[in-house]
Write a protein that holds these residues in place. Structure first.
Motif, PDB file in Angstrom:
ATOM      1  N   THR A 105      -4.719  50.463 -26.931  1.00  0.00           N
ATOM      2  CA  THR A 105      -3.980  50.752 -28.153  1.00  0.00           C
ATOM      3  C   THR A 105      -3.671  52.248 -28.191  1.00  0.00           C
ATOM      4  O   THR A 105      -4.147  53.015 -27.353  1.00  0.00           O
ATOM      5  N   VAL A 106      -2.896  52.647 -29.186  1.00  0.00           N
ATOM      6  CA  VAL A 106      -2.459  54.043 -29.297  1.00  0.00           C
ATOM      7  C   VAL A 106      -3.293  54.779 -30.343  1.00  0.00           C
ATOM      8  O   VAL A 106      -3.532  54.271 -31.430  1.00  0.00           O
ATOM      9  N   GLY A 107      -3.748  55.985 -29.998  1.00  0.00           N
ATOM     10  CA  GLY A 107      -4.350  56.872 -30.977  1.00  0.00           C
ATOM     11  C   GLY A 107      -5.825  56.681 -31.246  1.00  0.00           C
ATOM     12  O   GLY A 107      -6.363  57.279 -32.187  1.00  0.00           O
ATOM     13  N   GLU A 108      -6.533  55.877 -30.420  1.00  0.00           N
ATOM     14  CA  GLU A 108      -7.950  55.628 -30.692  1.00  0.00           C
ATOM     15  C   GLU A 108      -8.880  56.281 -29.672  1.00  0.00           C
ATOM     16  O   GLU A 108     -10.100  56.155 -29.782  1.00  0.00           O
ATOM     17  N   LEU A 109      -8.331  56.977 -28.695  1.00  0.00           N
ATOM     18  CA  LEU A 109      -9.178  57.573 -27.662  1.00  0.00           C
ATOM     19  C   LEU A 109     -10.123  58.615 -28.252  1.00  0.00           C
ATOM     20  O   LEU A 109     -11.288  58.710 -27.837  1.00  0.00           O
TER      21      LEU A 109
END
Length: 541
Positions: free
Chosen positions: A415-419
């Motif tokens: 997913t995007v933005g959860e790192l």
């Protein structure tokens, strides 16, 4: 440096000073009405025209200071007209290289590039669903129309997710100093667009126009920004030239320039120099980058060393709700040793999975979470995981979590933005993009958590940061899969050494913070919204 302006008939008639940007004209002798003199000025020819009242002799020799805060320095001077009351003359600057001609040439280059890349673009469109959104903005310049001039509007451009995530602290910092500011955020990628929508509340979000003359002209006419801010380095010549013609100040923040980029720019220095001279402010991460901007043509008094705003944007709270949610989602136990491989690119996932198979022989209670740089590769990576006999806990498919309990599960955060939140789960980290040609990814975030961090040999995009961390013995650079495997195992078997490495990294990063505050103050000074003196340059690397 002073450039002498001479006339073949009359000798020296004036000179131009490059720093500060101050133009002086000295009249000598009698000049005919409308007489034109042409002089060579570092590769560009400019016209000097002295106009006096009919039948009036030129005044006695005198000097007039004719300042211009927006004009370019040497090449590509925009048309400017100055009047000196004392001498009753007009000095007119006009480039013999028409901006329209340059714009058309760049248009042709872009069209040719798009045609060459079209098969690859179409493949990615149909294979991964890329490049389907925002074409009215990208090709038509249909950006949001500014309807009121009551408050300043700041247009900030960030290419993709990594740059967009940095913007929150800049936007918040500027709003804290001036709540009246309004923001338009543009990005190039669809994932960057989604993150901007999610993370930057109260900001308009759009796609950045492609650098065709008609597109950027329409976009700027619609937005009418008070100032434009480019994150890291985005030199689009037609866009910058149009902003300059519209007298809109343009700033680069968090600027960096890798060895590869610098060497490439040096080969086309004459082409990019006008774009660099259109910049009103350049805030860079290091002294080395400052020197590179100046060598390529930026004015030295406009380039400031602020350090990297990435040091300010780290999240180090392991108990934050997002991290706790991810811990539950991936079904992690307190007794398990967690390895997060973040920002990975092909073929790093294959390498990491093969290492994990071997590591399980030494560390049966270990878990692996893979976070690919491009989430659209999730299905491809899930298949890699399953081929090696692992279950997949896939973040993008929360409903598909039924699997064989007898098999080990690998987490896939596609997913995007959860790192950022995921790094808080790690006991050891590997930062990807460092075994291929990418040039590395952001290793500041995991290092700020105080965990042992490793990456491969290719980190040219973060060279200054890597040098700082290596000098402090705060990270581990590995040459190959064997060294990475050894680092993972040793980090688990020698927790005291791993903790000491993590603490060194955490301490170093805390000492590098402060770039955001300096950057926000510089931007407000440029906008004319703050009377404070420009901040002192940072000593950050």
């Amino acid at each position: 440096m002073t450039i002498e302006v001479t006339d073949s008939a009359c000798g020296q008639i004036g000179h131009l000073d490059s720093e500060p940007l101050l133009y002086r004209y000295s009249s000598t002798g009698n000049h005919e009405t409308g007489r034109e003199r042409r002089v060579s000025l570092t590769g560009s020819t400019v016209a000097f025209r002295a106009n006096f009242a009919s039948n009036q002799s030129a005044p006695s020799p005198a000097k007039s200071d004719l300042s211009d805060s927006c004009a370019n320095q040497y090449a590509g001077l925009n048309r400017r007209t100055y009047r000196t009351v004392a001498e009753r003359c007009v000095i007119e600057f006009s480039s013999t290289e028409s901006p329209a001609v340059k714009g058309i040439l760049f248009n042709l280059v872009y069209i040719l590039g798009i045609l060459c890349a079209l098969p690859w673009l179409l493949y990615r469109r149909f294979r991964y669903g890329k490049y389907r959104e925002g074409w009215s903005q990208k090709l038509g310049g249909e950006l949001p129309i500014r309807t009121s001039d009551a408050n300043p509007l700041i247009w900030i451009h960030a290419v993709s997710v990594g740059e967009v995530i940095q913007l929150k602290q800049i936007v918040d910092g500027m709003r804290s100093l001036d709540p009246s500011l309004e923001f338009l955020i543009t990005t190039t990628t669809e994932t960057g667009f989604q993150v901007a929508k999610e993370k930057l509340a109260g900001c308009q979000v759009s796609y950045f126009p492609l650098d065709f003359t008609w597109t950027v002209r329409k976009a700027l006419q619609r937005v009418r920004p008070s100032m434009i801010v480019l994150v890291e380095l985005e030199l689009w010549p037609n866009f910058l030239a149009e902003a300059s013609r519209s007298k809109i100040p343009v700033a680069v923040i968090n600027g960096r320039m890798s060895d590869q980029s610098f060497n490439g720019y040096r080969k086309i220095r004459s082409l990019i120099k006008p774009s660099l001279q259109d910049l009103s402010l350049v805030a860079v991460q290091s002294e080395e980058t400052r020197n590179r901007f100046v060598e390529l043509g930026s004015r030295s008094d406009l380039v400031h060393v602020t350090g990297s705003i990435k040091f300010d944007g780290v999240e180090i709270d392991p108990s934050n709700p997002n991290a706790l949610q991810l811990r539950d989602f991936f079904q992690l136990k307190e007794s398990e040793f967690v390895w997060v491989a973040g920002s990975t690119q092909s073929p790093e996932e294959e390498m990491v999975l093969d290492i994990y198979l071997r590591v399980l022989n030494h560390l049966p209670k270990s878990r692996l979470i893979i976070v690919p740089r491009h989430p659209e590769r999730g299905t491809e990576i899930a298949e890699m995981i399953e081929r090696r006999g692992f279950n997949v806990i896939r973040r993008s498919s929360p409903s598909q979590q039924l699997f064989d309990e007898s098999r080990k599960a690998v987490g896939l955060l596609d997913t995007v933005g959860e790192l950022k939140a995921c790094w808080a789960l790690a006991d050891v980290a590997f930062v990807g993009g460092s075994f291929g040609n990418r040039g590395g990814q952001n290793m500041i975030e995991p290092a700020a958590h105080g965990i042992p961090v490793s990456f491969g040999p290719n980190t040219r995009n973060f060279r200054q940061v890597v040098e700082l961390l290596l000098k402090a013995e705060a990270v581990k650079r590995v040459a190959d899969a064997t060294e990475l495997e050894e680092f993972i195992v040793q980090s688990c078997k020698n927790p005291d050494e791993a903790l000491a490495m993590g603490e060194r990294a955490k301490d170093l990063i805390s000492k590098q913070q402060g770039a955001t505050k300096t950057t926000c103050q510089l931007l407000l000074n440029l906008l004319g919204r703050n009377t404070a003196a420009a901040p002192e340059q940072s000593n950050a690397a």
